[in-house]
Design an enzyme around this catalytic site. Structure first.
Site: not given
Length: 340
Positions: A160, A246, A14, A133, A102, A17, A164, A239, A217, A42
């Site tokens: 970005q 992005h 839900t 991403c 990752r 992504v 995100g 951001r 990252k 939920r």
């Protein structure tokens, strides 16, 4: 693709992504036999559509994965750590979109256009990790250049979108714009400062070295995906008040001299990339144009005149699709074609 059909679970169905994963499975005509949609208590009971059929979202438990071939996870790192062992134990291969796995040396980190060979390493733990991403779209753009000329150094600045950060961040930007236009005080809670009409050089938490987790990252994932720790990488993640898409300014120093014209020719035929570079007609990649698009758009390709072997690029992609859902589904496609 194989004619066999597969039982697919989407964990976090839900969310933004998760929803995009379901849509991408349909758009790419993935051979789905049974679709199991999972979320928190939920969201259990909600109805979602796939190929004109309605499915009921179930609460994710450790017993949710019986008979599942591939489990696409986008439920956050904590829930991935909690539930992926059960999924693997039930016989599913997990493609995880969170940061949980990752950098685990036993788990492949994959961008299918870049290192599909790494997918076979899933057999050790039953898990394949989706990169960050912003890393994914940069890898798509740089792979053909890396293969042709080698890369010594990458300097990347990201711009970005708020998507995100999730649905609450989208709502915060919408609310701030409305309040600003109405002359009302602008409130913020998702971000530490107002994001409307502003740029925040701060994504994720700050580390002891002064960089944010998001920036590191990109450094660490680039090394792992290219399997090359010799590339010098530095990143600044920002951001910006954009809803989806992005954008990245990428400066690279190559091992061998390569011209801007040669890079453009490489991008034209690079898997997953689309050349958008006609400055005479003011044509270059835009975040507004990437929403809903599978391709990573690359433009503003030019030689860096400050060094001998430098190239500048502007790289834009839909962060919900290629930055997450699409990349995961592409991994699953390779998985079922070559391994299951």
């Amino acid at each position: 693709m194989t004619k066999r059909k597969f039982n697919i679970a989407v964990a976090g169905a839900t969310g933004a992504v998760g929803g995009a994963m379901i849509e991408t499975l349909a758009r790419r005509d993935f051979p789905v036999n049974n679709l199991i949609l999972l979320a928190s208590s939920r969201s259990a009971g909600k109805k979602l559509s796939f190929h004109d059929r309605e499915y009921t979202v179930q609460e994710m438990t450790r017993d949710s994965f019986a008979g599942v071939d591939v489990a696409l996870f986008s439920a956050g790192a904590a829930r991935s750590l909690e539930f992926t062992p059960a999924a693997v134990a039930a016989g599913a291969v997990v493609v995880d979109n969170s940061s949980a796995f990752r950098m685990d040396p036993e788990i492949p980190l994959v961008v299918p256009e870049v290192n599909p060979h790494a997918i076979g390493r899933y057999k050790k733990r039953g898990i394949i990790a989706n990169p960050n991403c912003s890393t994914i779209q940069m890898m798509v753009a740089l792979k053909p250049i890396y293969d042709k000329a080698g890369i010594k150094r990458i300097v990347v600045s990201t711009y970005q979108a708020v998507s995100g950060s999730g649905a609450k961040a989208i709502a915060e930007l919408q609310g701030q714009v409305r309040d600003w236009a109405a002359g009302k005080p602008v409130q913020h809670s998702v971000y530490p400062h107002q994001i409307a009409f502003n740029c925040l050089p701060h994504i994720d938490t700050f580390l002891d070295n002064g960089y944010t987790k998001e920036e590191m990252k990109m450094v660490n994932e680039t090394h792992k995906i290219f399997e090359d720790d010799n590339i010098a990488v530095t990143a600044t993640a920002v951001r910006v008040p954009v809803f989806f898409g992005h954008s990245e300014s990428v400066n690279i120093e190559t091992d061998k001299k390569i011209s801007a014209a040669e890079v453009k020719e490489l991008i034209k035929t690079a898997p997953g990339a689309r050349l958008v570079d006609d400055v005479d007609n003011l044509c270059y990649p835009l975040a507004l144009d990437c929403e809903g698009e599978f391709a990573t758009m690359v433009g503003r390709i030019r030689e860096d005149e400050s060094i001998a072997n430098g190239i500048n690029l502007w790289v834009v992609a839909d962060n919900i699709l290629k930055g997450a859902a699409l990349n995961a589904v592409q991994i699953a496609e390779v998985l079922i074609s070559g391994y299951l």
